[in-house]
Structure formats: structure tokens, C-alpha cells
Design an enzyme around this catalytic site. Structure first.
Site, PDB file in Angstrom:
ATOM      1  N   LYS A 111       0.845  -1.203   0.000  1.00 26.74           N
ATOM      2  CA  LYS A 111       0.000   0.000   0.000  1.00 26.74           C
ATOM      3  C   LYS A 111       0.876   1.248   0.000  1.00 26.74           C
ATOM      4  O   LYS A 111       0.602   2.210  -0.716  1.00 26.74           O
ATOM      5  CB  LYS A 111      -0.946  -0.029   1.212  1.00 26.74           C
ATOM      6  N   ASP A 169     -11.407   2.092   3.519  1.00 30.44           N
ATOM      7  CA  ASP A 169     -11.701   0.660   3.401  1.00 30.44           C
ATOM      8  C   ASP A 169     -13.199   0.428   3.192  1.00 30.44           C
ATOM      9  O   ASP A 169     -13.618  -0.668   2.824  1.00 30.44           O
ATOM     10  CB  ASP A 169     -11.310  -0.074   4.694  1.00 30.44           C
ATOM     11  N   GLN A 211      -4.892  -1.739   9.362  1.00 30.20           N
ATOM     12  CA  GLN A 211      -4.750  -3.075   8.793  1.00 30.20           C
ATOM     13  C   GLN A 211      -5.324  -4.128   9.742  1.00 30.20           C
ATOM     14  O   GLN A 211      -5.013  -4.140  10.934  1.00 30.20           O
ATOM     15  CB  GLN A 211      -3.262  -3.355   8.492  1.00 30.20           C
TER      16      GLN A 211
HETATM   17  N1  GUN Z   1      -6.926  -7.208   5.955  1.00 29.98           N
HETATM   18  C1  GUN Z   1      -7.206  -7.982   4.884  1.00 29.98           C
HETATM   19  N2  GUN Z   1      -7.790  -7.260   3.914  1.00 29.98           N
HETATM   20  C2  GUN Z   1      -7.872  -6.002   4.372  1.00 29.98           C
HETATM   21  C3  GUN Z   1      -8.373  -4.795   3.828  1.00 29.98           C
HETATM   22  O1  GUN Z   1      -8.870  -4.725   2.707  1.00 29.98           O
HETATM   23  N3  GUN Z   1      -8.252  -3.704   4.624  1.00 29.98           N
HETATM   24  C4  GUN Z   1      -7.716  -3.743   5.863  1.00 29.98           C
HETATM   25  N4  GUN Z   1      -7.675  -2.608   6.568  1.00 29.98           N
HETATM   26  N5  GUN Z   1      -7.255  -4.846   6.406  1.00 29.98           N
HETATM   27  C5  GUN Z   1      -7.324  -5.965   5.658  1.00 29.98           C
END
Ligand code: GUN
Length: 283
Positions: free
Chosen positions: A51, A118, A95
Site C-alpha cells: 500500500k 476501506d 490493517q
Molecule cells: N486485511 C485484509 N484485507 C484487508 C483490507 O482490505 N483492509 C484492511 N484494513 N485490512 C485488511
């Protein structure tokens, strides 16, 4: 059979966003994403690094907040509060999964819906349900982009989603429904799974089990999208679909890695740009 190149499609989407970020910068508008990671889960570390790399490529300012495993709820909520009020930060992502002692739901609820890139906050989830959304859920939005790239029409098709998670299965089903598909959601308690999936024109697998989808579960000529990322004992990554055997049967299929994964990050970047535009009254 066509292999859907998620990496290339993601690169194209990111290039469009890079130009948009540059145009915003010309107007004096910056775009900023805060990424919070708690603890030392190795998979989470890889995702967060990817990211951050995408932000760099696009000219988005990224701030990483790497907190120790023993972080308290109070500390985490204080950080989120600070970021909610920080002007230079347009998007906040925490995350998941979080260490067990932390309350994921409370953390998601604490992120300001305007900065919730998200689209996990109940306000944004509700908006997705209604079909009036600011932020698209990243993984499902990426999957829709991949389906659109095949040129296969979604309207009126039988679409089957295997998996009902809040992150993928449920919002995926909603996006397909908004596009006028006939949607079936399957899960661990579904009976006669193969019978249902083998009627799917478009099959999305989000199960979290390696090689779960076998050729007998797939309709001849179907579009098969694999959202799974499973690590085998050998260390090799593999999806939920038995790719080598299923690929002979379908019209389009995504590989793992290089399918849905890269698209998720591109959609996160898109949401961050949308957040910046909204917060600067440009939308
Ligand atoms: N963990 C697995 N997929 C995601 C996601 O799309 N966003 C976040 N914040 N954590 C994750």
C-alpha cells in the site's frame, strides 16, 4: 481460455490515478493516507508495504503508524482521533486482523466515515447496501473492474459468490446485485455447493482454502474470479481455485498472485483520491 491480467489492469488504473493526483497537486490539493499496523503479522506487513509503495508511485503522501503488539485500545483510539482531525490526512486505514485483545469493531467505528477508505464503517456499509456510496469496498470493486475488463455483461447473469465475509463476500454480492445480476451467496453451511456453483456464469471464490474450487464445480465457459490468498506449506501462494484444472473449463480466470490482489490496492488508492476531493469540496 483467457487469463485476466490483474497486474496490468491495476497498473492502468493506478496510472489514471497518478495523473489525477498530479492535477490535484496543480490546484494546491494534496492527497494523504495514514496506514496503521499493530503487531508483527508477516502477511499484514507485506500488504502494508504494498500500500505504501502504491502511494509513492501515485504521489500520495503516506504516513505509517506501526504500533507494538501490546498497544492498548486507549492508545489506538487516541491515534485514530488525532488522524480524524489531521487536515493533511484524507484516508485512514487500520490493517486487519488486529491482535486479539483489541476490539476490531470499536476501531472501525472510531474512524471518521469521511476518511474510511476501506469502507468498513457501518455508515459506509449501509450506503453500499442502498447503492448510494462514496467509497467502494476495495476488493469487491477491484473484482468488478476485472469482470468488466473481460467484456462479459453482468446484467441478468447467474453470479455465485462463495464466502460471506464483511470484507469480501457480502459487499461483493451487493455490487453484483446493483449491476442487475442474479446473485447467490454460498458459505460453509451451504448444501449441494457444486450444484449451485456449476450454474454460475460468473463465479467469485472468497473462501480462504487452497484449491477449494475444482472443475466439477465450474460451468463450461464461466468467468472465474479467485480472491483467495493461501500460503501452502512449501511457502508458495495459491488461491481458492484449482487453477491448473479449472482454467481449461472457463472463458476467463484470474491467477493468484497477479489477479484480484493488485486490484484491491488500486481501488484503495481510488478511494483515497475520492476522499481528498470530497474533503476539498471538489465532488
Ligand atoms: N486485511 C485484509 N484485507 C484487508 C483490507 O482490505 N483492509 C484492511 N484494513 N485490512 C485488511
Amino acid at each position: 481460455m483467457n487469463i485476466i491480467d490483474g497486474k496490468a489492469i491495476s497498473a492502468k488504473a493506478k496510472e489514471e490515478l497518478r495523473l489525477e493526483v498530479a492535477a490535484l497537486s496543480e490546484k494546491g490539493v494534496s492527497v494523504g493516507l495514514a496506514v496503521i499496523i499493530v503487531g508483527d503479522d508477516p502477511a499484514s506487513r507485506v500488504y502494508v508495504n504494498n500500500k505504501k509503495k502504491a502511494c509513492e508511485l501515485l504521489g500520495i503522501i503516506s504516513e505509517e503508524y506501526a504500533l507494538p503488539n501490546d498497544t492498548t485500545m486507549e492508545e489506538l483510539l487516541a491515534l485514530i482521533d488525532e488522524l480524524n482531525n489531521k487536515k493533511e490526512i484524507n484516508g485512514i486505514l487500520c490493517q486487519l486482523p488486529l491482535p486479539r485483545h483489541l476490539d476490531e469493531k470499536a476501531v472501525i467505528n472510531a474512524i471518521s466515515p469521511e476518511k474510511d477508505v476501506d469502507a468498513f464503517h457501518p455508515v459506509n456499509v449501509g450506503k453500499i447496501m442502498i447503492g448510494d456510496f462514496d467509497f467502494l469496498p476495495c476488493t469487491p470493486a477491484g473484482v468488478m473492474r476485472l469482470i468488466d475488463e473481460t467484456g462479459v455483461e453482468v446484467e441478468g447473469k447467474n453470479c455465485v459468490v462463495i464466502g460471506r465475509s464483511n470484507i469480501v463476500g457480502k459487499p461483493m454480492s451487493m455490487l453484483l446485485l446493483h449491476r442487475n445480476a442474479t446473485v447467490t451467496i454460498c458459505h460453509s453451511k451451504t448444501r449441494n455447493l457444486a450444484e449451485i456453483t456449476s450454474k454460475a456464469d460468473i463465479l467469485v471464490a472468497a473462501v480462504g482454502r487452497a484449491n477449494f474450487v475444482t472443475p466439477d464445480m465450474v460451468k463450461e465457459g464461466a468467468v472465474v474470479i479467485d480472491v483467495g490468498i493461501n500460503r501452502l506449506e512449501s511457502g508458495k501462494l495459491c488461491g481458492d481455485v484449482d487453477f491448473e484444472n479449472v482454467k481449461e473449463k472457463c472463458s476467463h480466470i484470474t491467477p493468484v498472485p497477479g489477479g484480484a490482489g493488485p486490484m484491491t490496492i488500486a481501488m484503495l488508492m481510488a478511494n483515497t483520491v475520492t476522499a481528498a476531493k470530497r474533503q476539498n469540496n471538489l465532488l
